[in-house]
Scaffold this motif. Structure first.
Motif, PDB file in Angstrom:
ATOM      1  N   ILE A 167       0.816  -1.215   0.000  1.00 36.82           N
ATOM      2  CA  ILE A 167       0.000   0.000   0.000  1.00 36.82           C
ATOM      3  C   ILE A 167       0.849   1.264   0.000  1.00 36.82           C
ATOM      4  N   THR A 168       1.933   1.273   0.762  1.00 33.60           N
ATOM      5  CA  THR A 168       2.738   2.491   0.868  1.00 33.60           C
ATOM      6  C   THR A 168       3.843   2.587  -0.187  1.00 33.60           C
ATOM      7  N   GLY A 169       4.137   1.501  -0.862  1.00 36.53           N
ATOM      8  CA  GLY A 169       5.173   1.528  -1.897  1.00 36.53           C
ATOM      9  C   GLY A 169       4.773   0.765  -3.136  1.00 36.53           C
ATOM     10  N   PRO A 170       3.622   1.118  -3.744  1.00 35.21           N
ATOM     11  CA  PRO A 170       3.145   0.360  -4.910  1.00 35.21           C
ATOM     12  C   PRO A 170       4.036   0.574  -6.134  1.00 35.21           C
ATOM     13  N   SER A 171       4.463  -0.516  -6.746  1.00 35.57           N
ATOM     14  CA  SER A 171       5.321  -0.402  -7.935  1.00 35.57           C
ATOM     15  C   SER A 171       4.815  -1.232  -9.106  1.00 35.57           C
ATOM     16  N   ILE A 172       3.812  -2.074  -8.858  1.00 32.58           N
ATOM     17  CA  ILE A 172       3.311  -2.960  -9.918  1.00 32.58           C
ATOM     18  C   ILE A 172       2.772  -2.164 -11.106  1.00 32.58           C
ATOM     19  N   ALA A 173       2.084  -1.068 -10.836  1.00 36.27           N
ATOM     20  CA  ALA A 173       1.501  -0.271 -11.923  1.00 36.27           C
ATOM     21  C   ALA A 173       2.591   0.233 -12.873  1.00 36.27           C
ATOM     22  N   LYS A 174       3.701   0.689 -12.321  1.00 34.20           N
ATOM     23  CA  LYS A 174       4.813   1.156 -13.141  1.00 34.20           C
ATOM     24  C   LYS A 174       5.411   0.015 -13.952  1.00 34.20           C
ATOM     25  N   LEU A 175       5.601  -1.125 -13.303  1.00 36.15           N
ATOM     26  CA  LEU A 175       6.214  -2.263 -13.982  1.00 36.15           C
ATOM     27  C   LEU A 175       5.335  -2.819 -15.094  1.00 36.15           C
ATOM     28  N   LEU A 176       4.024  -2.554 -15.010  1.00 39.58           N
ATOM     29  CA  LEU A 176       3.107  -3.012 -16.055  1.00 39.58           C
ATOM     30  C   LEU A 176       2.680  -1.892 -17.005  1.00 39.58           C
ATOM     31  N   GLY A 177       3.291  -0.714 -16.853  1.00 35.57           N
ATOM     32  CA  GLY A 177       3.079   0.366 -17.805  1.00 35.57           C
ATOM     33  C   GLY A 177       1.737   1.065 -17.728  1.00 35.57           C
ATOM     34  N   VAL A 178       1.082   1.020 -16.555  1.00 29.36           N
ATOM     35  CA  VAL A 178      -0.245   1.643 -16.428  1.00 29.36           C
ATOM     36  C   VAL A 178      -0.295   2.567 -15.212  1.00 29.36           C
ATOM     37  N   GLU A 179       0.830   3.182 -14.866  1.00 27.13           N
ATOM     38  CA  GLU A 179       0.896   3.969 -13.634  1.00 27.13           C
ATOM     39  C   GLU A 179       0.023   5.220 -13.657  1.00 27.13           C
ATOM     40  N   ARG A 180      -0.418   5.656 -14.826  1.00 20.04           N
ATOM     41  CA  ARG A 180      -1.262   6.849 -14.894  1.00 20.04           C
ATOM     42  C   ARG A 180      -2.756   6.513 -14.973  1.00 20.04           C
ATOM     43  N   SER A 181      -3.081   5.242 -14.884  1.00 22.80           N
ATOM     44  CA  SER A 181      -4.491   4.833 -14.900  1.00 22.80           C
ATOM     45  C   SER A 181      -5.153   5.179 -13.563  1.00 22.80           C
ATOM     46  N   ARG A 182      -6.484   5.302 -13.586  1.00 21.20           N
ATOM     47  CA  ARG A 182      -7.240   5.588 -12.380  1.00 21.20           C
ATOM     48  C   ARG A 182      -8.399   4.607 -12.264  1.00 21.20           C
ATOM     49  N   LEU A 183      -8.862   4.385 -11.038  1.00 24.64           N
ATOM     50  CA  LEU A 183      -9.930   3.423 -10.789  1.00 24.64           C
ATOM     51  C   LEU A 183     -11.275   3.989 -11.221  1.00 24.64           C
ATOM     52  N   ALA A 184     -12.156   3.094 -11.646  1.00 22.02           N
ATOM     53  CA  ALA A 184     -13.512   3.483 -12.038  1.00 22.02           C
ATOM     54  C   ALA A 184     -14.489   2.449 -11.518  1.00 22.02           C
ATOM     55  N   GLY A 185     -15.669   2.910 -11.155  1.00 19.90           N
ATOM     56  CA  GLY A 185     -16.696   2.010 -10.647  1.00 19.90           C
ATOM     57  C   GLY A 185     -17.546   1.443 -11.760  1.00 19.90           C
ATOM     58  N   GLY A 186     -18.025   0.219 -11.560  1.00 19.17           N
ATOM     59  CA  GLY A 186     -18.915  -0.432 -12.507  1.00 19.17           C
ATOM     60  C   GLY A 186     -20.087  -1.035 -11.769  1.00 19.17           C
ATOM     61  N   PRO A 187     -20.995  -1.678 -12.474  1.00 15.58           N
ATOM     62  CA  PRO A 187     -22.183  -2.255 -11.828  1.00 15.58           C
ATOM     63  C   PRO A 187     -21.854  -3.367 -10.842  1.00 15.58           C
ATOM     64  N   ALA A 245      -5.186   5.148  -6.985  1.00 16.50           N
ATOM     65  CA  ALA A 245      -6.039   6.019  -6.171  1.00 16.50           C
ATOM     66  C   ALA A 245      -5.310   7.278  -5.710  1.00 16.50           C
ATOM     67  N   LEU A 246      -4.047   7.438  -6.100  1.00 13.27           N
ATOM     68  CA  LEU A 246      -3.261   8.589  -5.675  1.00 13.27           C
ATOM     69  C   LEU A 246      -3.379   9.729  -6.675  1.00 13.27           C
ATOM     70  N   SER A 247      -3.178  10.937  -6.183  1.00 16.60           N
ATOM     71  CA  SER A 247      -3.304  12.111  -7.049  1.00 16.60           C
ATOM     72  C   SER A 247      -2.151  12.242  -8.028  1.00 16.60           C
ATOM     73  N   GLY A 248      -1.017  11.648  -7.694  1.00 13.08           N
ATOM     74  CA  GLY A 248       0.138  11.713  -8.575  1.00 13.08           C
ATOM     75  C   GLY A 248       1.120  10.609  -8.246  1.00 13.08           C
ATOM     76  N   THR A 249       2.088  10.393  -9.132  1.00 14.50           N
ATOM     77  CA  THR A 249       3.040   9.296  -8.938  1.00 14.50           C
ATOM     78  C   THR A 249       3.983   9.547  -7.765  1.00 14.50           C
ATOM     79  N   ASP A 250       4.109  10.807  -7.333  1.00 13.74           N
ATOM     80  CA  ASP A 250       4.986  11.123  -6.208  1.00 13.74           C
ATOM     81  C   ASP A 250       4.230  11.242  -4.881  1.00 13.74           C
ATOM     82  N   SER A 251       2.936  11.007  -4.892  1.00 10.47           N
ATOM     83  CA  SER A 251       2.138  11.128  -3.669  1.00 10.47           C
ATOM     84  C   SER A 251       2.502  10.020  -2.686  1.00 10.47           C
ATOM     85  N   ALA A 252       2.624  10.393  -1.412  1.00  9.83           N
ATOM     86  CA  ALA A 252       2.981   9.422  -0.369  1.00  9.83           C
ATOM     87  C   ALA A 252       1.732   8.947   0.361  1.00  9.83           C
ATOM     88  N   VAL A 253       1.721   7.675   0.714  1.00 12.45           N
ATOM     89  CA  VAL A 253       0.652   7.100   1.532  1.00 12.45           C
ATOM     90  C   VAL A 253       1.207   6.962   2.952  1.00 12.45           C
TER      91      VAL A 253
END
Length: 293
Positions: free
Chosen positions: A78-98, A117-125
């Motif tokens: 949670i505090t050091g997520p890196s999977i998004a970067k390693l999979l090339g989708v670090e700028r994606s954002r969550l969306a709700g569905g049915p 869920a973070l506002s930017g790639t440098d945001s700290a949790v």
């Protein structure tokens, strides 16, 4: 207060109960329903940071996907997520569905991470343990994972809150993979991770030795930058499977920075890693036979 047995559906006070354990039982029931649609749930752990655990998680997911399996990745760091970067989708954002929160898609892989869920790639949790645990629970209960063959759960290093939460939420975990590097300082912590998994009664699928030597591209000699063989010796001493060794490869870092798994390219590490995946699938098959017998 009458002792709560967690069986809310059959409880005489259903509908009027104010016991906080009722909410917990209901949340666990939702997690159970979501996770029941996933055949194999594997957590990837390490006793020490910097051993390449997230890289192993990503490449395991891509390697399984390349073999025709449907795969998801849950980034439990949670505090050091890196999977998004390693999979090339670090700028994606969550969306709700049915059916709940839709996981991010990365070339067919389903992915959830705090990074979305973070506002930017440098945001700290900056969260304490209970908030991190609540996030992991939400990743399981509120995300529409659908039907999957594999869910790879990438844990932060160490033997504390996150692995404990995952085990509590998923009593039917298929097993754990421990990642280490060959040098003694990493192996010390990896042994602790192995003993943590054993103490929690989770099947130990095996140890992966990462950064195991560097083959010189000019003369072919193997340079033992971080030594070699430590992971295999530790596995033998601890009585757990050794899944294989993955060499250092200069192409791994730039590929990861570009969001590409090294198993997607013809790299020096790919051949060794495919053997790791073969051995992992064999261990899962053994566990299935043992359970059915």
């Amino acid at each position: 207060m009458e002792e709560c047995d967690g069986k809310c559906e059959s409880c005489a006070t259903k509908g009027t109960c104010t016991d906080p354990r009722k909410e917990m039982a209901e949340q666990l029931a939702v997690v159970s329903r979501r996770m029941a649609r996933i055949k194999f749930k594997i957590m990837v752990a390490s006793g020490k940071g910097g051993v390449g655990k997230s890289t192993v998680s990503v490449n395991l997911a891509r390697a399984l996907q390349s073999r025709g399996y449907t795969v998801g990745v849950l980034d439990a760091d949670i505090t050091g997520p890196s999977i998004a970067k390693l999979l090339g989708v670090e700028r994606s954002r969550l969306a709700g569905g049915p059916q709940g929160i839709d996981p991010v898609d990365s070339k067919g892989l389903k992915l959830i991470s705090m990074a979305f869920a973070l506002s930017g790639t440098d945001s700290a949790v900056v969260w304490r343990g209970p908030m991190k645990m609540a996030a992991i629970k939400q990743f399981m209960s509120d995300v529409n994972w659908g039907d999957l063959d594999f869910l790879i759960i990438d844990l932060p290093p160490g033997t504390s809150d996150e692995p404990l939460s995952v085990v509590q939420l998923l009593p039917d975990l298929s097993g754990a993979v421990i990642v280490t590097t060959p040098q003694e300082v990493a192996l010390l912590d990896s042994r602790k991770a192995v003993n943590m998994v054993k103490s929690m009664k989770v099947p130990l699928l095996g140890i992966v030795e990462n950064m195991s030597g560097l083959r010189c591209p000019h003369c072919g000699e193997v340079l033992e930058i971080f030594k070699t063989g430590g992971g295999k010796r530790a596995a033998e001493e601890l009585g757990v499977p050794f899944l294989g060794a993955v060499p250092l490869d200069p192409e791994v870092a730039p590929l990861g920075d570009s969001g590409i798994a090294f198993v997607e390219e013809e790299t020096a590490a790919k051949e060794s890693f495919e053997k790791v995946v073969d051995n992992l699938l064999q261990e899962l098959e053994k566990a299935q036979r043992s359970n059915s017998g």
